[in-house]
Scaffold this motif. Structure first.
Motif, PDB file in Angstrom:
ATOM      1  N   ALA A 144      12.776   0.275 -32.713  1.00  0.00           N
ATOM      2  CA  ALA A 144      13.570  -0.842 -32.206  1.00  0.00           C
ATOM      3  C   ALA A 144      15.064  -0.541 -32.268  1.00  0.00           C
TER       4      ALA A 144
ATOM      5  N   VAL B  66      10.509   1.056 -27.140  1.00  0.00           N
ATOM      6  CA  VAL B  66      11.780   1.765 -27.027  1.00  0.00           C
ATOM      7  C   VAL B  66      12.695   1.058 -26.023  1.00  0.00           C
TER       8      VAL B  66
ATOM      9  N   GLY C 246      12.580  -2.043 -25.194  1.00  0.00           N
ATOM     10  CA  GLY C 246      12.968  -3.319 -25.792  1.00  0.00           C
ATOM     11  C   GLY C 246      14.144  -3.175 -26.741  1.00  0.00           C
ATOM     12  N   GLY C 247      14.310  -1.991 -27.310  1.00  0.00           N
ATOM     13  CA  GLY C 247      15.424  -1.771 -28.221  1.00  0.00           C
ATOM     14  C   GLY C 247      16.697  -1.338 -27.508  1.00  0.00           C
ATOM     15  N   LEU C 248      16.645  -1.196 -26.190  1.00  0.00           N
ATOM     16  CA  LEU C 248      17.803  -0.689 -25.439  1.00  0.00           C
ATOM     17  C   LEU C 248      18.436  -1.702 -24.501  1.00  0.00           C
ATOM     18  N   THR C 249      17.777  -2.851 -24.293  1.00  0.00           N
ATOM     19  CA  THR C 249      18.288  -3.794 -23.309  1.00  0.00           C
ATOM     20  C   THR C 249      18.161  -5.227 -23.798  1.00  0.00           C
TER      21      THR C 249
ATOM     22  N   SER D  94      10.133  -4.083 -31.489  1.00  0.00           N
ATOM     23  CA  SER D  94      11.301  -4.638 -30.804  1.00  0.00           C
ATOM     24  C   SER D  94      11.001  -6.083 -30.470  1.00  0.00           C
TER      25      SER D  94
ATOM     26  N   ARG E  76      23.693  -4.862 -28.671  1.00  0.00           N
ATOM     27  CA  ARG E  76      22.828  -4.117 -27.762  1.00  0.00           C
ATOM     28  C   ARG E  76      21.778  -5.023 -27.123  1.00  0.00           C
ATOM     29  N   LEU E  77      21.218  -5.927 -27.891  1.00  0.00           N
ATOM     30  CA  LEU E  77      20.096  -6.733 -27.411  1.00  0.00           C
ATOM     31  C   LEU E  77      20.430  -8.204 -27.234  1.00  0.00           C
TER      32      LEU E  77
ATOM     33  N   ARG F 137      15.854 -13.767 -24.357  1.00  0.00           N
ATOM     34  CA  ARG F 137      16.088 -12.750 -23.331  1.00  0.00           C
ATOM     35  C   ARG F 137      16.127 -13.366 -21.941  1.00  0.00           C
TER      36      ARG F 137
END
Lengths: 253, 253, 253, 253, 253, 253, 253, 253
Positions: B163, C194, C196-199, C230, D47-48, D250
């Motif tokens: 994460a 992965v 989910g951890g970037l956006t 994430s 980031r998120l 989100r």
């Protein structure tokens, strides 16, 4: 992300060899080639000591051929096409021949083939592949093909299932003195536990979908191997002869 | 069954050193001590390069102590008691102290302890143990205790779950240059795939029962690791930190 | 049951515009057309902001054609035929052409096709569809076809699996700045965690049945995505590219 | 890994503001604080758009408190402690009070608590949380606590299970006009399908482990929701009220 | 074993009408005819109020025909052949025609057929069969064929899935006033819960294998129906339209 | 939603007795009472011929008492509290006594209790409840308590498992002549098939979680009953004695 | 490993009849013949009282023929080829005819055949094979073929499923007085429990994959038989008629 | 239902010794005693050669005592109470002592006890019980207690797991020459396959719930044993030491 190449790049920027924009662009573009439908990882051999393999299922023969072609553009190192059907093999072989790499070595497992282009240099470790029954041979064939491409000349011991223990005991020297042992077994998968109790070498167990009914298409053998009472056995996925060969390659010099 | 000792024995019979009856008797009695409720395998270290461990669950404190005692009667080598409760630890430590081996090193994982008596000589390999989250620490604790007893001084990297990828990327040198990497992860277990893509070393993945609901007590992480798209990862059973340490010991000199 | 139309109807009765019997009859007959074998929901677009799609499996080509015909009788809005075989596509296209809507846009996923008649007006959101491997393309194809029919022009990023993280990192801007991201992955499905951890965008994860053995026909990827470390990732059914597109349509204006 | 900060850093090197060595070091050290047993991700909110939450199970009260303390050192933004027991709550609250953030808002779900420190600024979206039965309230409580910490003031509709459809139909306006709907249901989980057919909003479905026998501890509801015939529903893990709240965050501005 | 016929037989022995040997022989031979490969239960209609049905799978066309022939030798009552393929239907129809019973009524479900010979007398109960989607029609076809053979003239309501609740609500009178309702649904099977909340009649739920991926070939719908929050729903096996019809026949006069 | 009351309401609007606004408001408010944490369905008895039961797990004693109190405010009809613990029983009984309904009839199943307030008028049907073993009695106790509250005086036949068929055969008259039979069995659940072959009555099968190991907490019995070779058996959830009683109530006048 | 032959060998060494090297070589080579792809266990009949059977799936016709040929080289005793297809049968029969053993007895189970070469001498035990339905005959055919090859002349009772108990009760003498009973049943498998309650003989239960839906391809019957309330039933794998015959051969003289 | 006693009865009627009414009454009343909550099967020993055992879980101490008392009223033969807790043991022992049968022999398995009253006469067969590890001893204890009560004096071989094959090979004579072998193993259960390859005797395999994680509480061992490559192994339920003893009793004179 490879820190040492990052450092090199950053140093080039610091020394004026590269502009920042170039650095970022190269950083993000270098390690693979984008074919549109696939991103070919030229960097993998360097990073993992193991080439990228082309997993054929779900790809058209043309896609297989294009990726093999792209990988063969690298100056050296083995290239693998796995679980390929006839048309996929034909297309990839054609493209490889056209590039001067020859048609590749085709290992047919019955329902699919493994093709190795440009075998790696020989590696010294002694690898033994043990199968419980004749029906496990297709998985062993894939495993041996990949081991061969990676530079190993493995020894195959077939039909050593525990229903006739003496067949395995007759090979106990080979097993006990190997540098790595791959155990391939379906049905109840008990062979992995027994082999694990006979050798100090790394034991990679591959459950196979051999058998019917309560064999549950490999799940029974998988669970058996994971719960093995012999310690230090490690397991790869069902029918994954390719994965077992790669695990061996990680273990040995 | 060890063929070379069989050969030695047969030669003794041929030379008159042993009678046939003696040969058969020794052949069948030598390698273990029968305590009535357990057969202690003195031969295991020789055969597998790894000592027999006493798996505590289901044994009384007295049984644990007796087996530890029997194993400590061998002249050297580490002895392990795993997944032990307080009473079992106390009984085994007392017996070991009485034998002059000291009370052992106790590593408490929260719900159970690993006890190591007589650590092995130091071994050179660099082992890295990576966990996805703090909740995976109990399994890491067992793994580190066993690695220590077997002679390795492993490095622990905690809380590197995907994460926040940068936490793992910050340790990319350690992971890429290790001789073996153990990845311990629950929930979705994705960390194993990512680590497998960053290092050429043997990667032993341990799914943990961390998480709730769809984590299915470790089954989700187990399946993830078995189906990992990074090639050559091998897997041990759920929460089996002990097995991962043994797998590493098989891989390294 | 739509309360505002109920209110309108009740007011008509109160004002004498309708009789009670008429009201009940209309209330119960209005929102769909009964074709005998199917009840076509003309009301769905209004109610859900999304047209009814014709799920082809188990329907005869004639039934598919009849339902498409009935839906095209509505004055506007897209009409979708999903998971259709050749005969079903042909029958539906013929009927649509005869109605002047043209034969529809056919997206072939290999084993089935998605057909879109009368695309919706363009919608502004930036949607990114990421696949782990080439073998996930059939599901991506369905997802893109439906997104297109609903008015979105999504960007496809193929072959970004975590075994070569740099391939994904090279697209990190696209992913981080999208309005919605669909992640399509089989095997172990780690890509969703992965991404989910970037956006910060909504991430809709689609497990696919890509892979073999321990991939368990998509169940492994499904569990991975549900247990993802994430936070805030949401998941649709296995191979359900259509459902993911609809989920995106619910999220974006 | 954030490309824009990478670019900034590379530009500093190019301009002489940083040395290459510094750049690499900062690149790898910046985004988190290493507490030894945990790596606290200060970067996550940026980031998120969502803070890192501290998942309490398996952590000691002291570890919980230390991580909360580290997160509260950031100048602003909410901090969450989830699935915490009494001792964990007490330790974290003490440390937060000592830092001047107050003891946090504790939402008790019966078997565990969610604690929110420093609530986010109000966000405009209208969120509705619908539960099938009273027994689903603990999951709803966690979801509401997290939504609140993230700035949303959600409306809770309890006990709307499909056995008495009129209870849901009475709230049809709320559901149809919401910006996002969270459906929380155990047993057979049919409520998600029904709600999905009544609203165009994003629907996040949370299966719960409510029920016994064939409810299979939430697996039945999970499968129901994944296979829902209403299109565009997306699903999070069993009992994962926290994940549903994050998914909503989100989706909404 | 039917006690009243036992009593009659014993009385015949007591009165001298039968000898003991005869009694035992008749007791054991009467109720079925042994065809060698099958024991045809002539007694079933009397005992269960429902004829024996010939389950075709795994039987040769000749075996099907022989059993149908044997059953038609009884003076009256319906005879059913279920899940039959073309050859099986042809053979059974030929034999029935030869016996003067006509070729039977063939209901084709797509992949198999139900054949009814000699329909039972009309029975008064009002039975409603509701399907969630068009793809559930094959199961409904079998169910209706069996209901018809047993004397019921059921009403079929197709395509009433909960994604468009108004389609079901439009038929609420039929459902609420039926003497028995059969609900046939695949995917997530939520229709059973909703129908169960709308009618006081017996509700027999049939999960179908309609759908793909997470529908798990009917297991999802099965679990949903078993865990339904509407009380008093009962469930038969996956795709078991025949069983549902028999359950209705048990419920109604 | 009850169409006849809708019609009545619409007629009142047409006749001027109600205003449209009143109609909509009454339509949406009438059938339940909102207690904040629960929506009590006063309409259920009318709609389903069966009262709403209060499912105790996950509710506080106060919540149980409030819902029971609300339901007892209806002028007549039974009220049920199911799967209640001691504190829940005590609170509900107190509130019922205060309302003059008496403390209710408590049926203790060992781990939980069923409480019936205000039993329904006697109903004529003859119901037989058969259990396979003594260990199935807790489920039978719940079933009998609910049957009693609904007006039935069922006969209980215990310990009729198929390991000693003569025990069941001795009761064959009762079973064959009942109006409905409930079969309650754990372990392998074979009793349902056998009973289904002996009676023409509706057979409701309840799998129980009795047994250990391969009984899989009721799943084995559940599957057995669903796959029963006797036709027309229908099944409710594991341990769901309440559901079986409700199913009987749907079947009988 | 057979201790008595080990002892004989050791005595030969002691007496000078063998050299140590010979002893080890013979010890390891004697009991099987290595065909390269298979190790044929000539020792099995001696060791287990049961010949090695050739499991055909996954073997080429040539491999089947070679192994059969090797086994027929032993002077006497039955040889079995199981689950063979047409080509495999043809190849094995040809080789056996060429060796003068005749083409073998072929028992066709529909989808595969069992071939027995050189039947064993008659054995006295009375074996009864009971099937639940006609669809279980293929498994019974395999079981009878193997029983026949091993020297038993078993009696087959077909179609005795518990839906018509009197069919089984009519054969109660046969079942009660047999020396061993094999029960073969699919669907819910209840027949095993009932038979187990009627006979003191060993009962070997074989679950079959007969049935559809909730029969779960034999898993339901398997679980039923394992959880059977009749004591002392033992179970073999799904569809494993061969295994059941071997289990009987172990039980009887 | 025993045909010979039926015949006797019918003959009594024919000869005037009994009236028809008496015959039917006796036929239905004779073989068991109805205690209200249990039907005690006095006939079982005669019919199955094995006494009825009282399965304690779910019964009150008083119920256990009453059934034991009823069974002890039979003139002879062993009586068993299985899986009993302390209170149940105490109550049954008291009642047995009061009847002059003594308190019974209590075998404590740790979490439950087996109590045998009035042991059967000695039976000659040689039975060997082999366990894989010390943790399997509780199941072995139950098995030995039941074997003892049934007249067998079995030999126990503990801790023979395949991780140290020589421990089992040392006992190969005992195993190869036994009249029946019970193999009790948890974890991966491979011991059953190995033993099955070493002895011609009947092998009854008991999977145990020993182990953790991938051992899946006995399911792994169960599957392993069912899929065993050694032929003729038969399996009983998980942890079912009682069932294994009964299976042995069926096999031996």
């Amino acid at each position: 992300m490879d820190v040492s190449s990052l450092r090199a790049l950053v140093e080039q920027v610091a020394s004026g060899e590269s502009t920042p924009d170039d650095a970022v662009r190269r950083l993000r573009r270098l390690p693979y080639a984008d074919l549109g439908f696939a991103r070919v990882d030229h960097h993998r051999d360097l990073r993992l000591g193991m080439p990228e393999a082309v997993f054929a299922p779900g790809k058209t023969p043309e896609q297989c051929a294009s990726i093999v072609e792209e990988l063969l553009r690298a100056p050296a190192g083995p290239v693998l096409l796995t679980r390929a059907g006839d048309e996929q093999v034909k297309a990839a072989s054609a493209v490889a021949s056209a590039l001067g790499s020859g048609p590749g070595t085709v290992s047919d497992s019955g329902t699919f083939a493994t093709v190795a282009f440009r075998q790696a240099a020989d590696r010294p470790g002694s690898v033994v592949v043990v199968t419980a029954g004749t029906a496990d041979l297709p998985v062993a064939t894939e495993c041996l093909a990949v081991l061969g491409a990676l530079g190993f000349s493995a020894r195959l011991l077939t039909d050593c299932g525990v229903a006739g223990l003496h067949r395995l005991l007759a090979e106990v020297d080979s097993v006990a003195m190997a540098d790595a042992v791959v155990v391939i077994a379906g049905m109840e998968g008990a062979l992995a536990s027994v082999v694990g109790g006979l050798t100090p070498a790394p034991v990679v167990a591959v459950p196979t979908s051999t058998g019917y009914g309560a064999a549950l298409e490999g799940v029974t053998a998988l669970l058996t191997m994971l719960a093995a009472c012999s310690s230090g056995i490690s397991v790869v996925g069902i029918d994954n002869g390719y994965g077992a060969a790669c695990a061996v390659a990680r273990h040995l010099p």
